[in-house]
Each structure stands twice: as C-alpha cells, then as structure tokens.
Design an enzyme around this catalytic site. Structure first.
Site, PDB file in Angstrom:
ATOM      1  N   ASN A   1      -1.955   0.102   7.289  1.00  0.00           N
ATOM      2  CA  ASN A   1      -1.574  -1.422   7.726  1.00  0.00           C
ATOM      3  C   ASN A   1      -0.645  -2.050   6.651  1.00  0.00           C
ATOM      4  OD1 ASN A   1      -3.433  -2.023   5.908  1.00  0.00           O
ATOM      5  ND2 ASN A   1      -4.675  -3.186   7.401  1.00  0.00           N
TER       6      ASN A   1
ATOM      7  N   HIS B   1      -2.054  -5.441   1.653  1.00  0.00           N
ATOM      8  CA  HIS B   1      -3.439  -5.990   1.412  1.00  0.00           C
ATOM      9  C   HIS B   1      -3.179  -7.432   1.081  1.00  0.00           C
ATOM     10  CE1 HIS B   1      -7.262  -7.328  -0.058  1.00  0.00           C
ATOM     11  NE2 HIS B   1      -6.550  -7.881  -1.106  1.00  0.00           N
TER      12      HIS B   1
ATOM     13  N   LYS C   1       0.941  -1.067  -0.017  1.00  0.00           N
ATOM     14  CA  LYS C   1      -0.082  -0.020  -0.062  1.00  0.00           C
ATOM     15  C   LYS C   1       0.896   1.240   0.051  1.00  0.00           C
ATOM     16  CE  LYS C   1      -3.840  -2.285   2.425  1.00  0.00           C
ATOM     17  NZ  LYS C   1      -4.945  -2.015   3.586  1.00  0.00           N
TER      18      LYS C   1
ATOM     19  N   GLU D   1     -10.155 -10.863  -7.195  1.00  0.00           N
ATOM     20  CA  GLU D   1      -9.033  -9.649  -6.670  1.00  0.00           C
ATOM     21  C   GLU D   1      -8.271  -9.548  -8.069  1.00  0.00           C
ATOM     22  OE1 GLU D   1      -9.631  -9.012  -2.135  1.00  0.00           O
ATOM     23  OE2 GLU D   1      -7.551  -9.760  -3.048  1.00  0.00           O
TER      24      GLU D   1
HETATM   25  P1  IDP Z   1      -8.146  -7.368   5.783  1.00  0.00           P
HETATM   26  O1  IDP Z   1      -7.217  -6.305   5.158  1.00  0.00           O
HETATM   27  O2  IDP Z   1      -7.058  -7.745   6.842  1.00  0.00           O
HETATM   28  O3  IDP Z   1      -8.423  -8.279   5.019  1.00  0.00           O
HETATM   29  P2  IDP Z   1     -10.668  -6.206   5.876  1.00  0.00           P
HETATM   30  O4  IDP Z   1     -11.573  -6.109   6.690  1.00  0.00           O
HETATM   31  O5  IDP Z   1     -10.880  -6.732   4.585  1.00  0.00           O
HETATM   32  O6  IDP Z   1      -9.136  -6.413   6.549  1.00  0.00           O
HETATM   33  O7  IDP Z   1     -10.456  -4.348   5.432  1.00  0.00           O
HETATM   34  C1  IDP Z   1      -9.747  -4.011   4.241  1.00  0.00           C
HETATM   35  C2  IDP Z   1      -8.960  -2.730   4.864  1.00  0.00           C
HETATM   36  O8  IDP Z   1      -9.717  -1.951   5.410  1.00  0.00           O
HETATM   37  C3  IDP Z   1      -7.760  -3.080   5.883  1.00  0.00           C
HETATM   38  O9  IDP Z   1      -6.634  -3.722   5.365  1.00  0.00           O
HETATM   39  C4  IDP Z   1      -7.663  -1.803   6.537  1.00  0.00           C
HETATM   40  O10 IDP Z   1      -7.024  -1.040   5.665  1.00  0.00           O
HETATM   41  C5  IDP Z   1      -9.153  -1.061   6.592  1.00  0.00           C
HETATM   42  N1  IDP Z   1      -9.988  -1.397   7.751  1.00  0.00           N
HETATM   43  C6  IDP Z   1     -10.595  -2.408   8.139  1.00  0.00           C
HETATM   44  N2  IDP Z   1     -11.050  -2.328   9.193  1.00  0.00           N
HETATM   45  C7  IDP Z   1     -10.913  -1.174   9.931  1.00  0.00           C
HETATM   46  C8  IDP Z   1     -11.284   0.007  10.823  1.00  0.00           C
HETATM   47  O11 IDP Z   1     -11.959  -0.468  11.854  1.00  0.00           O
HETATM   48  N3  IDP Z   1     -10.778   0.990  10.812  1.00  0.00           N
HETATM   49  C9  IDP Z   1     -10.084   1.686   9.981  1.00  0.00           C
HETATM   50  N4  IDP Z   1      -9.951   1.104   8.570  1.00  0.00           N
HETATM   51  C10 IDP Z   1      -9.976  -0.332   8.676  1.00  0.00           C
HETATM   52 MG    MG Z   2      -9.910  -8.226   3.340  1.00  0.00          MG
END
Ligand code: IDP
Ligand code: MG
Length: 167
Positions: free
Chosen positions: A121, A124, A10, A135
């Site tokens: 984070n 992805h 990212k 994807e």
């Molecule tokens: P993942 O990336 O671990 O699969 P997902 O639930 O698919 O997690 O969420 C996609 C992205 O959305 C996360 O990587 C993060 O960047 C963002 N995200 C998820 N949950 C939160 C939150 O509670 N607050 C802020 N950003 C979030």
């Molecule tokens: Mg995800």
C-alpha cells in the site's frame, strides 16, 4: 494544534519510482516537511515500528515487506508538520486495504494486494499524534529535524559514526 506525522514511502513505491507522484499528492495537504532521509530498515526497527501488529498472521510478511525483501532495501522517511497533520495525511493516503481505498487516494492509485496477500500500500502514515510522536522518535534524532515539537535536551553522547576517510 500543530502535530507531526511520520510518513514512510515504502519499498514498492521506491522501486516503482512513485516518490515524486506521492510527494505531489501529499503536498495537497498544505503541510510542511521538516525532516527526510533514506533508510535501510533493519529487522529491529521494523519490528519496533510495527510492534502493535506482532500477533497478526501477516506480521512476518509485513516485516519482510518494509525491510525491502520483495522490492529494494530502501524506504524514504519523512516528517510532516502542521494542524491536524495525521488526519490530513491519512485521508490523502487512503484506506489500509488498497482495494478499499478511495480511487484517487495514494493507496487507491498505486497500491495492490499481491497473490501472497501482502497489502503493498505504498505509504505508511502515523495514525494519530501520539503514535506520530512514538514513531518519529524511533526513526529520527531531533537534530535531523528542522523543527521539533517534543522536548529535547542537550547531552554529551558518544555515538559511533562513519566519517569520510582523511587522506
Ligand atoms: P495503516 O498502515 O493503514 O495504519 P495498520 O493496521 O497499522 O494500517 O497496518 C500496518 C500495515 O500492515 C499496513 O499498512 C499494511 O501494510 C499491513 N496490513 C494491515 N492489515 C493487513 C492485512 O489484513 N493483510 C495484509 N497486510 C496488512
Ligand atoms: Mg497504522
């Protein structure tokens, strides 16, 4: 079972020059990279990629984040292939919330939560093989991968491409 997993480095990781460290960490999975490219993420691509999160209150910020509004407009997209690719990559990536991620995981090491509440984070990774397929088909054409595990067909297609200008 051979699977493919989409990994995105990212924009926060790109601007911090963390790509090398992240690729080294992901190499511990023993999976192989079968495609990679640097992408300027459009709003359309970002919204389609994160369509399942459309109702979340952080959705708009997430779209801006992945498009590079807070860092730089660059994402490195990679496809990893091998047995259990998604689970292996996700273990290495760590939990979604960088503060809850294992300290030695990619997100635990390099992620942070901003004062605006954005989860920076750094990577992805596709959640499972089915999501991986959706994807990968969104981010790559089959001819951009050295190995495809999904059916392909030869078709004549008129695609507008930018080419080098001839003298
Ligand atoms: P993942 O990336 O671990 O699969 P997902 O639930 O698919 O997690 O969420 C996609 C992205 O959305 C996360 O990587 C993060 O960047 C963002 N995200 C998820 N949950 C939160 C939150 O509670 N607050 C802020 N950003 C979030
Ligand atoms: Mg995800």
């Amino acid at each position: 079972m051979t699977e493919q997993c989409l990994v995105l480095i990212k924009p926060d990781a790109i601007i911090k020059h963390l790509t090398g460290d992240i690729l080294a960490k992901l190499a511990e999975t023993n999976l192989h990279i079968v495609g990679s490219k640097v992408v300027q993420v459009t709003k359309e691509l970002a919204e389609e990629h994160y369509q399942h999160l459309r109702e979340e209150k952080f959705f708009d910020e997430l779209i801006k984040y992945i498009m590079g509004h807070y860092h730089m407009k660059s994402v490195l997209a990679l496809v990893y292939e091998g047995d259990g690719a998604c689970a292996k990559i996700r273990k290495c990536a760590g939990a979604t919330n960088p503060e809850e991620a294992e300290p030695h995981s990619v997100r635990g090491k390099y992620g942070r939560i901003t004062s605006k509440g954005i989860f920076e984070n750094v990577v992805h990774a596709s959640e499972n093989p089915k999501e991986g397929e959706r994807e990968i088909k969104l981010w790559f054409r089959p001819d951009e991968l050295i190995s495809t595990i999904y059916p392909t067909e030869m078709k004549e297609a008129k695609i507008e491409k930018m080419l080098w200008k001839e003298d």
